[in-house]
Design a protein around this motif. Structure first.
Motif, PDB file in Angstrom:
ATOM      1  N   GLU A 175       0.839  -1.185   0.000  1.00  0.00           N
ATOM      2  CA  GLU A 175       0.000   0.000   0.000  1.00  0.00           C
ATOM      3  C   GLU A 175       0.884   1.249   0.000  1.00  0.00           C
ATOM      4  O   GLU A 175       1.892   1.287   0.691  1.00  0.00           O
ATOM      5  N   TYR A 176       0.523   2.249  -0.805  1.00  0.00           N
ATOM      6  CA  TYR A 176       1.318   3.479  -0.866  1.00  0.00           C
ATOM      7  C   TYR A 176       0.467   4.695  -0.528  1.00  0.00           C
ATOM      8  O   TYR A 176      -0.752   4.672  -0.711  1.00  0.00           O
ATOM      9  N   ASP A 177       1.132   5.754  -0.063  1.00  0.00           N
ATOM     10  CA  ASP A 177       0.414   7.015   0.122  1.00  0.00           C
ATOM     11  C   ASP A 177       0.189   7.672  -1.227  1.00  0.00           C
ATOM     12  O   ASP A 177      -0.859   8.229  -1.493  1.00  0.00           O
ATOM     13  N   VAL A 178       1.224   7.595  -2.073  1.00  0.00           N
ATOM     14  CA  VAL A 178       1.143   8.245  -3.375  1.00  0.00           C
ATOM     15  C   VAL A 178       1.718   7.325  -4.451  1.00  0.00           C
ATOM     16  O   VAL A 178       2.733   6.668  -4.226  1.00  0.00           O
ATOM     17  N   VAL A 179       1.043   7.289  -5.598  1.00  0.00           N
ATOM     18  CA  VAL A 179       1.601   6.588  -6.758  1.00  0.00           C
ATOM     19  C   VAL A 179       1.836   7.621  -7.854  1.00  0.00           C
ATOM     20  O   VAL A 179       0.914   8.347  -8.243  1.00  0.00           O
ATOM     21  N   LEU A 180       3.084   7.731  -8.308  1.00  0.00           N
ATOM     22  CA  LEU A 180       3.417   8.630  -9.411  1.00  0.00           C
ATOM     23  C   LEU A 180       3.628   7.761 -10.634  1.00  0.00           C
ATOM     24  O   LEU A 180       4.468   6.862 -10.608  1.00  0.00           O
ATOM     25  N   ASP A 184      -4.236   2.110 -16.528  1.00  0.00           N
ATOM     26  CA  ASP A 184      -4.407   0.786 -15.906  1.00  0.00           C
ATOM     27  C   ASP A 184      -3.988   0.830 -14.441  1.00  0.00           C
ATOM     28  O   ASP A 184      -4.647   0.274 -13.572  1.00  0.00           O
ATOM     29  N   ILE A 185      -2.870   1.513 -14.218  1.00  0.00           N
ATOM     30  CA  ILE A 185      -2.375   1.628 -12.842  1.00  0.00           C
ATOM     31  C   ILE A 185      -3.423   2.350 -11.993  1.00  0.00           C
ATOM     32  O   ILE A 185      -3.775   1.924 -10.899  1.00  0.00           O
ATOM     33  N   LEU A 186      -3.926   3.474 -12.555  1.00  0.00           N
ATOM     34  CA  LEU A 186      -4.918   4.263 -11.820  1.00  0.00           C
ATOM     35  C   LEU A 186      -6.127   3.405 -11.450  1.00  0.00           C
ATOM     36  O   LEU A 186      -6.595   3.412 -10.317  1.00  0.00           O
ATOM     37  N   LYS A 187      -6.628   2.665 -12.441  1.00  0.00           N
ATOM     38  CA  LYS A 187      -7.819   1.836 -12.185  1.00  0.00           C
ATOM     39  C   LYS A 187      -7.561   0.865 -11.038  1.00  0.00           C
ATOM     40  O   LYS A 187      -8.390   0.726 -10.144  1.00  0.00           O
ATOM     41  N   ARG A 188      -6.394   0.227 -11.094  1.00  0.00           N
ATOM     42  CA  ARG A 188      -6.086  -0.748 -10.047  1.00  0.00           C
ATOM     43  C   ARG A 188      -6.042  -0.070  -8.675  1.00  0.00           C
ATOM     44  O   ARG A 188      -6.614  -0.538  -7.698  1.00  0.00           O
ATOM     45  N   VAL A 189      -5.379   1.093  -8.602  1.00  0.00           N
ATOM     46  CA  VAL A 189      -5.257   1.777  -7.314  1.00  0.00           C
ATOM     47  C   VAL A 189      -6.636   2.203  -6.809  1.00  0.00           C
ATOM     48  O   VAL A 189      -6.955   2.029  -5.634  1.00  0.00           O
ATOM     49  N   LEU A 190      -7.488   2.719  -7.720  1.00  0.00           N
ATOM     50  CA  LEU A 190      -8.814   3.171  -7.296  1.00  0.00           C
ATOM     51  C   LEU A 190      -9.616   2.008  -6.723  1.00  0.00           C
ATOM     52  O   LEU A 190     -10.379   2.168  -5.781  1.00  0.00           O
ATOM     53  N   GLU A 191      -9.412   0.833  -7.310  1.00  0.00           N
ATOM     54  CA  GLU A 191     -10.155  -0.333  -6.838  1.00  0.00           C
ATOM     55  C   GLU A 191      -9.621  -0.855  -5.517  1.00  0.00           C
ATOM     56  O   GLU A 191     -10.370  -1.146  -4.608  1.00  0.00           O
ATOM     57  N   VAL A 193      -3.044   9.376  -6.710  1.00  0.00           N
ATOM     58  CA  VAL A 193      -2.333   9.061  -7.947  1.00  0.00           C
ATOM     59  C   VAL A 193      -2.038  10.350  -8.715  1.00  0.00           C
ATOM     60  O   VAL A 193      -2.931  11.163  -8.952  1.00  0.00           O
ATOM     61  N   ILE A 194      -0.769  10.529  -9.073  1.00  0.00           N
ATOM     62  CA  ILE A 194      -0.394  11.668  -9.925  1.00  0.00           C
ATOM     63  C   ILE A 194       0.202  11.108 -11.214  1.00  0.00           C
ATOM     64  O   ILE A 194       1.045  10.209 -11.178  1.00  0.00           O
ATOM     65  N   LEU A 195      -0.269  11.619 -12.342  1.00  0.00           N
ATOM     66  CA  LEU A 195       0.217  11.115 -13.626  1.00  0.00           C
ATOM     67  C   LEU A 195       1.194  12.098 -14.261  1.00  0.00           C
ATOM     68  O   LEU A 195       0.990  13.305 -14.178  1.00  0.00           O
ATOM     69  N   PHE A 196       2.243  11.571 -14.875  1.00  0.00           N
ATOM     70  CA  PHE A 196       3.133  12.412 -15.680  1.00  0.00           C
ATOM     71  C   PHE A 196       2.647  12.335 -17.118  1.00  0.00           C
ATOM     72  O   PHE A 196       2.396  11.246 -17.626  1.00  0.00           O
ATOM     73  N   THR A 197       2.547  13.477 -17.756  1.00  0.00           N
ATOM     74  CA  THR A 197       2.013  13.433 -19.106  1.00  0.00           C
ATOM     75  C   THR A 197       2.679  14.439 -20.024  1.00  0.00           C
ATOM     76  O   THR A 197       3.077  15.509 -19.588  1.00  0.00           O
ATOM     77  N   GLY A 198       2.808  14.058 -21.294  1.00  0.00           N
ATOM     78  CA  GLY A 198       3.282  15.007 -22.291  1.00  0.00           C
ATOM     79  C   GLY A 198       2.075  15.763 -22.825  1.00  0.00           C
ATOM     80  O   GLY A 198       0.939  15.394 -22.530  1.00  0.00           O
ATOM     81  N   LYS A 216     -10.943  12.983 -13.829  1.00  0.00           N
ATOM     82  CA  LYS A 216     -12.382  12.779 -13.657  1.00  0.00           C
ATOM     83  C   LYS A 216     -12.655  11.427 -13.017  1.00  0.00           C
ATOM     84  O   LYS A 216     -13.618  11.257 -12.282  1.00  0.00           O
ATOM     85  N   MET A 217     -11.783  10.452 -13.323  1.00  0.00           N
ATOM     86  CA  MET A 217     -11.988   9.126 -12.734  1.00  0.00           C
ATOM     87  C   MET A 217     -11.579   9.067 -11.274  1.00  0.00           C
ATOM     88  O   MET A 217     -11.997   8.176 -10.546  1.00  0.00           O
ATOM     89  N   GLY A 218     -10.735   9.995 -10.861  1.00  0.00           N
ATOM     90  CA  GLY A 218     -10.338   9.962  -9.453  1.00  0.00           C
ATOM     91  C   GLY A 218      -8.848  10.131  -9.203  1.00  0.00           C
ATOM     92  O   GLY A 218      -8.399  10.004  -8.072  1.00  0.00           O
ATOM     93  N   ALA A 219      -8.066  10.399 -10.268  1.00  0.00           N
ATOM     94  CA  ALA A 219      -6.650  10.690 -10.035  1.00  0.00           C
ATOM     95  C   ALA A 219      -6.556  12.015  -9.281  1.00  0.00           C
ATOM     96  O   ALA A 219      -7.443  12.862  -9.387  1.00  0.00           O
ATOM     97  N   TYR A 220      -5.489  12.193  -8.533  1.00  0.00           N
ATOM     98  CA  TYR A 220      -5.352  13.416  -7.733  1.00  0.00           C
ATOM     99  C   TYR A 220      -4.925  14.590  -8.603  1.00  0.00           C
ATOM    100  O   TYR A 220      -5.435  15.691  -8.502  1.00  0.00           O
ATOM    101  N   ASP A 221      -3.977  14.337  -9.515  1.00  0.00           N
ATOM    102  CA  ASP A 221      -3.476  15.446 -10.320  1.00  0.00           C
ATOM    103  C   ASP A 221      -2.631  14.901 -11.471  1.00  0.00           C
ATOM    104  O   ASP A 221      -2.332  13.715 -11.501  1.00  0.00           O
ATOM    105  N   TYR A 222      -2.271  15.770 -12.401  1.00  0.00           N
ATOM    106  CA  TYR A 222      -1.275  15.365 -13.377  1.00  0.00           C
ATOM    107  C   TYR A 222      -0.201  16.439 -13.485  1.00  0.00           C
ATOM    108  O   TYR A 222      -0.436  17.588 -13.130  1.00  0.00           O
TER     109      TYR A 222
END
Ligand SMILES: Nc1ncnc2c1ncn2[C@@H]1O[C@H](COP(=O)(O)OP(=O)(O)OP(=O)(O)O)[C@@H](O)[C@H]1O
Ligand SMILES: [Mg+2]
Length: 433
Positions: free
Chosen positions: A43-48, A60-67, A74-79, A91-97
C-alpha cells in the motif's frame, strides 16, 4: 510518505527517484507490469506514474489503485499529447497530473501538499479544511456545518449552485467525513457522456452484449461499491436512463447490459446540478419521481459574489497553490485586492482561481501582484448592462490572446474541454462553423 514511482524512461526514473528519496520512502519501477504486481501486496500514500508506457499504461495503474486502495493519491506524468487522457484520469479519481518535462521542485511541493492534507485529515477531520476547503463567510460556515452533519448519515444529498461554486469540493468533503471515507469516491459526469454509451458506462456490460463488447466491463456504479457515487450534472441524464437510475436507487441493484442477473451494490449517492431543477421538473424535462428520491437533503452553495468575505482567503490559497509559477511573490497589493473585491465572478471560485493563476504568470519575477496583473473580462460596462454571454465571450478572447491562440492551453485555463471551447467559439462567431 511511501511513494511508488513508475516511469519507463530509465534515466528519468532514476533521477526522480534520487531526488524524491531525500524526502520519502520510494519504490521505483521502470516496468509497469512489475509495479502492478507489487501493488497487490503493498500500500502506498502516493503513486506517481507515467501515462504512456509499454504494456500497462498509467490508466491501468490508476484503475487498479482506485479499486484496491482508494486512499492512495495518484499523480500522472504526461506530455502535451496525452493531456486529454490525464484530464479523463482526474475525472476518474486521479489526484493530479504533471506536465513533462517534470519540474522536480514542483513535484516535491505537490507531495508536500498531499502530506499536509493527509495529516490534517487524520488529526482534524471536522475542521472543514480537509482537501483545503477554504472559506471564511458565515454563509459557508453554515453550509459546511450542514455538510458535516449529513456526511455521517447515509442520506442522498443534492448539491445545487452556479458553475464553479465548489459543488464537487463539497461532495468530496462529505465523502471524507463519512464512514465511507476509506472506500472509493467515484464521480460520473452525466454531461460528458454520449447517450448511447450512458447505460454501459453507468452499469457496465457483459462480453458480447453488443458489437464491440469484447470483454466484461464493470460500470461506474460497481466501482463505487461501498463508497460514494457522485452523479455530476444529474439533470443532463437522458430521460430513459432516469427511469433506470431511479430503479437502481430504490432497489440498490441493477442489470448490466447483456446480463439477466441483477448485481447488488451499496453506494451513497451525491448528485449535483447547476440548473434550476425545480423548473425542469415542472416542464417535465426531469422525472418527478427521481427528483423526490434525490432531493432528500439539499444544500445550495451561494455564488461567490454573495459571500465576498471568502474572496481574500481563497485568493491567498490560490497564490500558495500557484507559488511554483512565481516563487518570489510576497502577496497581493492593496489596490489589486480592491480590484478582486469589486468584481462579481460569474464563474465563481473557478474563475477566481484562473485569475490568480494568470496573475502569478504575469507577475513573474515581481514581489507583488498588482492591479495590472489582474485581468478581468470587460469592465467598461456597468454590471446591469452586462449579459453573461458577453462576459464569457470576452473572457474567451482574452484567454486566447494570452495563450497566443493555443486552443488546447486556453481550454485548460478555462477549465473546459477542447470540444466545449470549439462549440463556444462557433456559438460566438469567433470561428467559422
Ligand atoms: N471552498 C473552496 N476552497 C478551495 N477551492 C475551491 C473552493 N470552492 C471551489 N474551489 C475550487 O474551484 C474550482 C471549482 O470548484 P468545483 O469543481 O467544486 O465547482 P462546481 O460547483 O462543481 O462547478 P461546476 O458546476 O462547473 O461543475 C475547483 O478548482 C476547486 O478546487
Ligand atoms: Mg462540478
Amino acid at each position: 510518505m511511501k511513494v511508488m514511482l513508475i516511469e519507463d524512461d530509465e534515466v528519468l526514473c532514476n533521477t526522480l527517484a534520487r531526488v524524491l528519496k531525500k524526502y520519502h520512502r520510494v519504490d521505483a519501477f521502470t516496468d509497469s507490469a512489475l509495479a502492478l504486481e507489487h501493488l497487490r501486496t503493498n500500500e502506498y500514500d502516493v503513486v506517481l506514474t507515467d501515462v504512456k508506457m509499454p504494456g500497462y499504461t498509467g490508466m491501468d495503474i490508476l484503475k487498479r489503485v482506485l479499486e484496491s486502495s482508494p486512499g492512495t493519491h495518484v499523480i500522472l506524468f504526461t506530455g502535451y499529447g496525452t493531456v486529454d487522457e490525464a484530464v479523463k484520469a482526474i475525472k476518474m479519481g486521479a489526484y493530479d497530473y504533471i506536465l513533462k518535462p517534470v519540474n522536480t521542485s514542483y513535484l516535491i511541493l505537490k507531495l508536500e501538499k498531499i502530506e499536509e492534507m493527509k495529516l490534517t485529515c487524520r488529526t482534524d477531520r471536522r475542521s472543514g479544511n480537509d482537501f483545503q476547503f477554504i472559506f471564511k463567510s458565515m454563509k459557508m460556515q453554515k453550509i459546511v456545518d450542514l455538510a458535516l452533519n449529513v456526511a455521517v448519515t447515509d442520506s442522498t444529498v443534492l448539491l445545487t449552485g452556479e458553475t464553479g461554486v465548489g459543488k464537487n469540493m463539497l461532495a468530496r468533503l462529505i465523502h471524507d467525513n463519512s464512514r465511507r471515507k476509506m472506500r472509493p469516491f467515484v464521480s460520473f459526469n452525466c454531461a460528458n457522456i454520449q447517450e448511447s454509451l450512458f447505460e454501459g458506462e453507468l452499469f457496465g456490460y457483459k462480453k458480447g452484449a453488443f458489437t464491440g463488447a469484447d470483454r466484461d466491463k464493470r460500470g461506474i456504479v460497481e466501482l463505487a461499491n461501498h463508497g460514494t457515487l457522485l452523479v455530476d450534472e444529474i439533470t443532463e441524464m437522458p430521460l430513459n436512463m432516469q427511469a433506470k437510475f431511479l430503479k437502481f436507487i430504490e432497489e440498490k441493484s441493477f442489470f448490466k447490459l447483456g446480463d439477466n442477473h441483477s448485481t447488488g451494490v451499496d453506494v451513497r449517492i451525491i448528485a449535483t446540478t447547476n440548473s434550476d431543477i425545480d423548473e425542469l421538473v415542472r416542464n417535465k424535462k426531469f422525472r418527478e419521481d427521481l427528483y423526490y428520491r434525490i432531493n432528500v437533503f439539499r444544500i445550495h452553495i451561494p455564488p461567490l459574489r454573495e459571500r465576498k468575505e471568502d474572496i481574500l482567503p481563497l485568493a491567498s490559497h490560490f497564490v500558495e497553490k500557484f507559488r511554483y509559477i512565481n516563487p518570489e511573490v510576497s502577496g497581493i497589493s492593496e489596490e489589486a485586492i480592491h480590484k478582486l473585491m469589486s468584481y462579481d465572478y460569474p464563474g465563481n471560485v473557478r474563475e477566481l482561481s484562473n485569475i490568480i493563476e494568470r496573475a502569478m504568470i504575469l507577475s513573474r519575477g515581481k514581489k507583488w501582484i498588482l492591479p495590472i496583473h489582474i485581468i478581468l473580462p470587460v469592465n467598461d460596462k456597468t454590471p446591469e448592462s452586462l449579459r453573461l454571454d458577453d462576459i464569457v465571450r470576452s473572457h474567451i478572447i482574452s484567454v486566447l490572446d494570452y495563450t497566443g491562440g493555443d486552443k488546447a492551453k486556453a481550454a485548460k485555463i478555462l477549465g473546459i474541454d477542447r470540444s466545449t471551447l470549439y462549440r463556444k467559439l462557433k456559438e460566438y462567431g469567433l470561428i467559422k462553423s
